[in-house]
Write a protein that holds these residues in place. Structure first.
Motif, PDB file in Angstrom:
ATOM      1  N   TYR A  98      -4.846 119.264  -4.398  1.00 19.16           N
ATOM      2  CA  TYR A  98      -6.012 120.101  -4.711  1.00 19.16           C
ATOM      3  C   TYR A  98      -6.501 120.818  -3.450  1.00 19.16           C
ATOM      4  O   TYR A  98      -6.768 122.022  -3.471  1.00 19.16           O
ATOM      5  CB  TYR A  98      -7.121 119.251  -5.316  1.00 19.16           C
ATOM      6  CG  TYR A  98      -8.342 120.052  -5.712  1.00 19.16           C
ATOM      7  CD1 TYR A  98      -8.324 120.869  -6.837  1.00 19.16           C
ATOM      8  CD2 TYR A  98      -9.508 119.992  -4.952  1.00 19.16           C
ATOM      9  CE1 TYR A  98      -9.443 121.606  -7.199  1.00 19.16           C
ATOM     10  CE2 TYR A  98     -10.625 120.731  -5.304  1.00 19.16           C
ATOM     11  CZ  TYR A  98     -10.591 121.534  -6.426  1.00 19.16           C
ATOM     12  OH  TYR A  98     -11.701 122.274  -6.771  1.00 19.16           O
ATOM     13  N   GLY A  99      -6.640 120.070  -2.392  1.00 20.38           N
ATOM     14  CA  GLY A  99      -6.834 120.667  -1.076  1.00 20.38           C
ATOM     15  C   GLY A  99      -8.222 121.117  -0.699  1.00 20.38           C
ATOM     16  O   GLY A  99      -8.525 121.256   0.485  1.00 20.38           O
ATOM     17  N   LYS A 100      -9.121 121.336  -1.651  1.00 21.24           N
ATOM     18  CA  LYS A 100     -10.432 121.915  -1.332  1.00 21.24           C
ATOM     19  C   LYS A 100     -11.540 120.868  -1.333  1.00 21.24           C
ATOM     20  O   LYS A 100     -12.664 121.124  -1.750  1.00 21.24           O
ATOM     21  CB  LYS A 100     -10.756 123.022  -2.339  1.00 21.24           C
ATOM     22  CG  LYS A 100      -9.792 124.205  -2.279  1.00 21.24           C
ATOM     23  CD  LYS A 100     -10.051 125.208  -3.384  1.00 21.24           C
ATOM     24  CE  LYS A 100      -9.605 124.688  -4.735  1.00 21.24           C
ATOM     25  NZ  LYS A 100      -9.728 125.701  -5.810  1.00 21.24           N
ATOM     26  N   ALA A 149     -13.217 108.464  -3.680  1.00 21.38           N
ATOM     27  CA  ALA A 149     -14.218 109.508  -3.918  1.00 21.38           C
ATOM     28  C   ALA A 149     -13.826 110.772  -3.174  1.00 21.38           C
ATOM     29  O   ALA A 149     -13.315 110.712  -2.058  1.00 21.38           O
ATOM     30  CB  ALA A 149     -15.595 109.032  -3.461  1.00 21.38           C
ATOM     31  N   VAL A 150     -14.086 111.905  -3.807  1.00 25.22           N
ATOM     32  CA  VAL A 150     -13.830 113.190  -3.165  1.00 25.22           C
ATOM     33  C   VAL A 150     -15.114 113.994  -3.113  1.00 25.22           C
ATOM     34  O   VAL A 150     -15.932 113.951  -4.040  1.00 25.22           O
ATOM     35  CB  VAL A 150     -12.716 113.988  -3.878  1.00 25.22           C
ATOM     36  CG1 VAL A 150     -11.360 113.375  -3.623  1.00 25.22           C
ATOM     37  CG2 VAL A 150     -12.970 114.087  -5.378  1.00 25.22           C
ATOM     38  N   CYS A 151     -15.283 114.719  -2.022  1.00 30.96           N
ATOM     39  CA  CYS A 151     -16.507 115.471  -1.762  1.00 30.96           C
ATOM     40  C   CYS A 151     -16.181 116.943  -1.554  1.00 30.96           C
ATOM     41  O   CYS A 151     -15.226 117.277  -0.843  1.00 30.96           O
ATOM     42  CB  CYS A 151     -17.206 114.915  -0.514  1.00 30.96           C
ATOM     43  SG  CYS A 151     -18.625 115.852   0.068  1.00 30.96           S
ATOM     44  N   SER A 152     -16.980 117.796  -2.175  1.00 29.63           N
ATOM     45  CA  SER A 152     -16.885 119.233  -1.931  1.00 29.63           C
ATOM     46  C   SER A 152     -18.291 119.765  -1.747  1.00 29.63           C
ATOM     47  O   SER A 152     -19.152 119.576  -2.613  1.00 29.63           O
ATOM     48  CB  SER A 152     -16.215 119.956  -3.102  1.00 29.63           C
ATOM     49  OG  SER A 152     -16.323 121.363  -2.930  1.00 29.63           O
ATOM     50  N   ALA A 160     -14.092 118.635 -10.555  1.00 32.36           N
ATOM     51  CA  ALA A 160     -14.217 117.624 -11.611  1.00 32.36           C
ATOM     52  C   ALA A 160     -13.247 117.884 -12.768  1.00 32.36           C
ATOM     53  O   ALA A 160     -12.515 116.968 -13.172  1.00 32.36           O
ATOM     54  CB  ALA A 160     -15.661 117.537 -12.095  1.00 32.36           C
ATOM     55  N   PRO A 161     -13.188 119.103 -13.321  1.00 28.50           N
ATOM     56  CA  PRO A 161     -12.221 119.348 -14.414  1.00 28.50           C
ATOM     57  C   PRO A 161     -10.768 119.144 -13.981  1.00 28.50           C
ATOM     58  O   PRO A 161      -9.948 118.642 -14.759  1.00 28.50           O
ATOM     59  CB  PRO A 161     -12.479 120.807 -14.797  1.00 28.50           C
ATOM     60  CG  PRO A 161     -13.866 121.080 -14.343  1.00 28.50           C
ATOM     61  CD  PRO A 161     -14.050 120.273 -13.098  1.00 28.50           C
ATOM     62  N   PHE A 162     -10.458 119.525 -12.748  1.00 29.79           N
ATOM     63  CA  PHE A 162      -9.077 119.377 -12.256  1.00 29.79           C
ATOM     64  C   PHE A 162      -8.654 117.917 -12.304  1.00 29.79           C
ATOM     65  O   PHE A 162      -7.585 117.578 -12.849  1.00 29.79           O
ATOM     66  CB  PHE A 162      -8.972 119.918 -10.828  1.00 29.79           C
ATOM     67  CG  PHE A 162      -7.634 119.680 -10.184  1.00 29.79           C
ATOM     68  CD1 PHE A 162      -6.582 120.570 -10.368  1.00 29.79           C
ATOM     69  CD2 PHE A 162      -7.413 118.553  -9.389  1.00 29.79           C
ATOM     70  CE1 PHE A 162      -5.340 120.356  -9.783  1.00 29.79           C
ATOM     71  CE2 PHE A 162      -6.176 118.324  -8.791  1.00 29.79           C
ATOM     72  CZ  PHE A 162      -5.135 119.224  -8.988  1.00 29.79           C
TER      73      PHE A 162
END
Length: 259
Positions: A98-100, A149-152, A160-162
């Motif tokens: 995903y990378g972002k 957990a992932v943070c943007s 979230a949808p990805f």
């Protein structure tokens, strides 16, 4: 009679990105305890971070940490949820794809990150002040994974949808606050952790009050006899609650007065 109060932190007790709990909350916790009502902090945050946030009363309350992956009462682990390692490694690969976003891996001993993003590092170490270690590769961590957990900083709208589409039916993917998406095992919800705590304390669910503002709070709000959604909660959260409030503190003030 309410015998236990369980509350989310970010967006609930901690409003407007606050990182410190109001001293009045500590006073209310102790006033409630003197009247026979206990308190549990229920958050996506790690256990050590929660103890730091509740320093003045840290040994007087119970903890539901990591979005329900860890439930602790008086130092005793009542429940824990472990992500199967092969699935955890697949999730880490998908995060790189995903990378972002930036990743935080929670284990029982603490947390790990492999990000070189200065903004994320500052946020984790200086703002939320997590117990966190920097490593070259999260896949080399051999401890059991409690939560990924992932943070943007641009929000959860895209990521979230990805991740929900990618891992549908295999692991719970939930938003936590405005910046985070968490991966937790299906039975490691705040609601199930709260149920374990209530069973341990021999308190019926109808004698529990809970507060929350996000989808990771839904099971907890549904379980509690009195569930409060915050007025600024994510869309639809009020549907799962009995009441809506602007302030946890105000509700606790009323509860103290009624006991």
């Amino acid at each position: 009679m309410i015998q236990l109060v369980a509350s989310d932190l970010d967006g609930t007790i901690l409003q407007n990105d606050a990182q410190h709990v109001s001293p009045r909350i500590f006073e209310l916790i102790m006033e409630l305890k003197r009247k026979g009502t206990l308190f549990a902090a229920a958050s996506g945050r790690q256990y050590s971070n929660l103890r730091g946030l509740f320093e003045p009363v840290k040994d007087e309350i119970s903890y539901i940490a990591e979005n329900g992956s860890l439930c602790i009462h008086k130092g005793q682990v009542l429940s824990r949820g472990i992500i199967e390692r092969e699935l955890g490694l697949e999730i880490l690969d998908s995060i790189k794809e995903y990378g972002k976003c930036d990743c935080f891996l929670s284990c029982e001993s603490g947390g790990y990150m492999d990000s070189d993003n200065a903004e994320f590092i500052r946020h984790m170490t200086e703002v939320v002040k997590f117990d966190i270690r920097h490593v070259d590769d999260l896949k080399k961590i051999q401890e059991p994974f409690l939560k990924i957990a992932v943070c943007s900083f641009s929000g959860t709208h895209d990521m979230a949808p990805f991740f929900k589409d990618r891992f549908h039916g295999r692991i719970n993917v939930v938003t936590s606050g405005n910046l985070w998406v968490d991966f937790i095992v299906p039975d490691a919800t705040k609601g199930n952790a709260l149920s374990a705590l209530l069973d341990h304390l021999h308190i019926p669910a109808e004698n529990c009050m809970a507060f929350g503002d996000q989808y990771n709070d839904v099971e907890m709000l549904q379980l509690a006899g009195e569930g409060y959604a915050m007025s600024n909660a994510a869309p639809g959260i009020a549907y799962y609650s009995d009441y809506v409030t602007d302030s946890v503190e105000e509700v606790l003030e009323d509860l103290v007065s009624s006991l």
